[in-house]
Write an enzyme that holds these catalytic residues in place. Structure first.
Site, PDB file in Angstrom:
ATOM      1  N   GLU A  47      29.573 -36.830 -70.784  1.00  0.00           N
ATOM      2  CA  GLU A  47      30.669 -36.579 -69.830  1.00  0.00           C
ATOM      3  C   GLU A  47      31.071 -37.856 -69.096  1.00  0.00           C
ATOM      4  OE1 GLU A  47      29.477 -33.760 -66.862  1.00  0.00           O
ATOM      5  OE2 GLU A  47      31.172 -34.251 -65.567  1.00  0.00           O
ATOM      6  N   ASP A  78      25.874 -36.929 -67.994  1.00  0.00           N
ATOM      7  CA  ASP A  78      27.066 -37.298 -67.223  1.00  0.00           C
ATOM      8  C   ASP A  78      27.011 -38.799 -66.919  1.00  0.00           C
ATOM      9  OD1 ASP A  78      29.211 -37.454 -65.496  1.00  0.00           O
ATOM     10  OD2 ASP A  78      28.665 -35.664 -64.350  1.00  0.00           O
ATOM     11  N   ARG A  88      36.990 -30.549 -68.539  1.00  0.00           N
ATOM     12  CA  ARG A  88      35.993 -30.412 -67.475  1.00  0.00           C
ATOM     13  C   ARG A  88      36.545 -30.052 -66.099  1.00  0.00           C
ATOM     14  NH1 ARG A  88      31.842 -29.449 -66.214  1.00  0.00           N
ATOM     15  NH2 ARG A  88      31.037 -31.220 -65.072  1.00  0.00           N
ATOM     16  N   GLU A 123      36.820 -33.808 -64.537  1.00  0.00           N
ATOM     17  CA  GLU A 123      36.542 -33.185 -63.233  1.00  0.00           C
ATOM     18  C   GLU A 123      37.393 -33.781 -62.112  1.00  0.00           C
ATOM     19  OE1 GLU A 123      32.266 -33.895 -62.973  1.00  0.00           O
ATOM     20  OE2 GLU A 123      32.640 -35.289 -61.346  1.00  0.00           O
ATOM     21  N   GLU A 126      29.463 -25.036 -66.360  1.00  0.00           N
ATOM     22  CA  GLU A 126      28.480 -25.714 -65.500  1.00  0.00           C
ATOM     23  C   GLU A 126      28.052 -24.751 -64.388  1.00  0.00           C
ATOM     24  OE1 GLU A 126      30.038 -29.050 -63.309  1.00  0.00           O
ATOM     25  OE2 GLU A 126      28.040 -29.859 -62.946  1.00  0.00           O
ATOM     26  N   HIS A 154      29.334 -40.335 -65.111  1.00  0.00           N
ATOM     27  CA  HIS A 154      29.986 -40.544 -63.815  1.00  0.00           C
ATOM     28  C   HIS A 154      30.945 -41.738 -63.800  1.00  0.00           C
ATOM     29  CE1 HIS A 154      27.985 -37.286 -61.836  1.00  0.00           C
ATOM     30  NE2 HIS A 154      26.796 -37.730 -62.165  1.00  0.00           N
ATOM     31  N   TRP A 212      33.052 -45.155 -60.070  1.00  0.00           N
ATOM     32  CA  TRP A 212      32.204 -44.055 -59.690  1.00  0.00           C
ATOM     33  C   TRP A 212      31.116 -43.812 -60.694  1.00  0.00           C
ATOM     34  CZ3 TRP A 212      29.643 -40.109 -58.084  1.00  0.00           C
ATOM     35  CH2 TRP A 212      29.641 -39.989 -56.688  1.00  0.00           C
ATOM     36  N   TYR A 259      23.015 -41.751 -58.581  1.00  0.00           N
ATOM     37  CA  TYR A 259      23.777 -40.544 -58.267  1.00  0.00           C
ATOM     38  C   TYR A 259      23.479 -39.470 -59.307  1.00  0.00           C
ATOM     39  CZ  TYR A 259      27.419 -37.275 -57.220  1.00  0.00           C
ATOM     40  OH  TYR A 259      28.069 -36.118 -56.897  1.00  0.00           O
ATOM     41  N   ARG A 317      21.643 -30.305 -68.408  1.00  0.00           N
ATOM     42  CA  ARG A 317      22.157 -31.663 -68.227  1.00  0.00           C
ATOM     43  C   ARG A 317      21.008 -32.559 -67.785  1.00  0.00           C
ATOM     44  NH1 ARG A 317      26.339 -33.917 -63.623  1.00  0.00           N
ATOM     45  NH2 ARG A 317      24.390 -34.190 -62.488  1.00  0.00           N
TER      46      ARG A 317
END
Ligand code: CS2
Ligand code: MG
Length: 408
Positions: free
Chosen positions: A242, A216, A289, A268, A345, A218, A408, A159, A147
């Site tokens: 993602e 990702d 996920r 997630e 992951e 986020h 986020w 992040y 990733r």
């Protein structure tokens, strides 16, 4: 036989974890994970105050009935706290059943569908030199999937990009600085959208076409921004993009799909099959996920993945360090048994976490295996756990450059 004791243990060996320990009347011990990053005490209270009493005296073999009792019977269904608490009970019951049968859990789920589980590592760097060094480290260790998260020019921190790791440091245990009150970070979507494709171009140039690359988002983009990123990353052949948009808006994925063939992953922060209903039935994503820890355990995750499998959607289960080694073990047994496995992951826990939790899963050249210890093959050392009391710690929040609170 029946469940005779149920204890909830909150411990912080490097970070906070919530663990459930069930013991049967004939002394078989089962372990479950209910860790909810930044909301640990809510999951612990749900277990202690509302579930523990109802478990005592129940037949430990009736896993499906117990799952339905806690889910359907509670009136208030779903939600991360409820589903993490149910997950811990469910994992502990599967652990007990597999220990009684003398087999690793994956045998009870149908046996192994493959020899080993491909995992992806987290590589990050504030600039390309640091990122490239991190990727090289993983490739040398045998990883075939990585990733990629990058710093963004003009932003102090991002992040998922280690602020503390030195260039080339292999593992990034704690990308975000966690503190007793959430830190505030800055975010600039246009700068991010301009920068990310340039980094993927360099990665492909240096590492060639075969390395599987992931990214990702986020949950930070609007649907049309996400569509633009997915489209601009198409030439770089991602395994997945993602969490491009906030997860609760399932319709947003239709727009991303209309514009791009970059595979999409999400979930997630989801906790039930219903969070995925539109995404799965309309084939708007390619990978699921969630973690068993946040989705009602082995039973909840099996229902979800069997449903996804009908639509050709595969697993990419969440494996961050805020899922305990017990939750990670549950994921690996499911991964090995299901047909529609995609990738797992893998963000290795710190040494301190792994001294406090003992595990039987093994890593070898980019692949994991859950091991063949009867049960889940993961347990908590309660004496060591007692030495690490709960420490308040939160993920950061995210603001745009003008101060507006952002996704986020
Ligand atoms: C990340 C996680 O693993 C991932 O894909 O998004 O690190 C996530 O931010 C944490 O699990 C939050 O609890
Ligand atoms: Mg993620």
């Amino acid at each position: 036989m029946s469940i005779s004791t149920a204890d909830v243990i909150v411990t912080s060996p490097g970070r906070n974890f919530v663990t459930l320990k069930l013991v049967t009347s004939d002394g078989v011990v089962g372990w479950g994970d209910a860790t909810l990053n930044g909301r640990e005490l809510a999951a612990a209270a749900y277990l202690r105050d509302h579930l523990v009493d109802t478990l005592i005296g129940r037949d430990e073999d009736r896993i499906e009935d117990t799952w339905q009792y806690l889910y359907r019977g509670a009136y208030w269904r779903r939600g991360p706290v409820t589903m993490a608490a149910i997950a811990a009970v469910d994992m502990a019951l599967w652990d007990i059943k597999a220990k009684k049968a003398g087999v690793p859990l994956y045998q009870l789920l149908g046996g192994a569908s493959r020899e080993k589980l491909r995992v992806y590592a987290h590589a990050s760097g504030n600039d390309y030199a640091a990122l490239s060094q991190a990727i090289r480290g993983y490739v040398e260790e045998g990883y075939t999937a990585v990733r990629i998260q990058t710093g963004v020019p003009g932003l102090d921190s991002v992040y998922g990009v280690s602020a503390t790791a030195k260039p080339g440091e292999k593992y990034d245990y704690e990308p975000a600085h966690r503190s007793a009150r959430p830190d505030e970070e800055e975010w600039d979507t246009p700068a991010y959208l301009r920068h990310v494709p340039t980094i993927f171009e360099k990665v492909r140039e240096e590492f060639g076409p075969e390395l599987r690359l992931l990214h990702d988002g986020h949950h930070r983009m609007s649907p049309i921004e996400a569509a633009r990123l997915a489209k601009s990353l198409e030439p770089h052949d991602l395994l997945w993009l993602e969490d491009a948009t906030p997860g609760e808006d399932q319709d947003a994925f239709r727009l991303i799909r209309q514009h791009s063939t970059t595979p999409l992953a999400t979930g997630e922060v989801f906790n039930s099959v219903y969070d995925y209903q539109t995404l799965i039935t309309e084939r708007l994503i390619d990978y699921v996920r969630s973690a068993p820890t946040h989705t009602g355990g082995v039973t909840g995750m099996k229902k979800l993945l069997d449903f996804a499998g009908i639509y050709g959607i595969r697993s990419g289960l969440h494996g961050p360090t805020d899922v305990s080694p017990i939750g990670m073990a549950a994921a690996l047994h499911i991964d090995l048994a299901i047909h529609n496995f995609g990738i797992q992951e893998y963000m290795p826990h710190s040494d301190l976490t792994l001294e406090t939790f003992r595990t039987s899963y093994t890593f070898d050249r980019g692949f994991l295996h859950p091991g063949d210890t009867p049960g889940l093959g993961a347990e908590l050392d309660e004496t060591l756990a007692a030495q690490h009391p709960y420490t308040p710690a939160y993920l950061p929040v995210n603001r745009l450059l003008d101060g507006t609170l952002h996704d986020w």
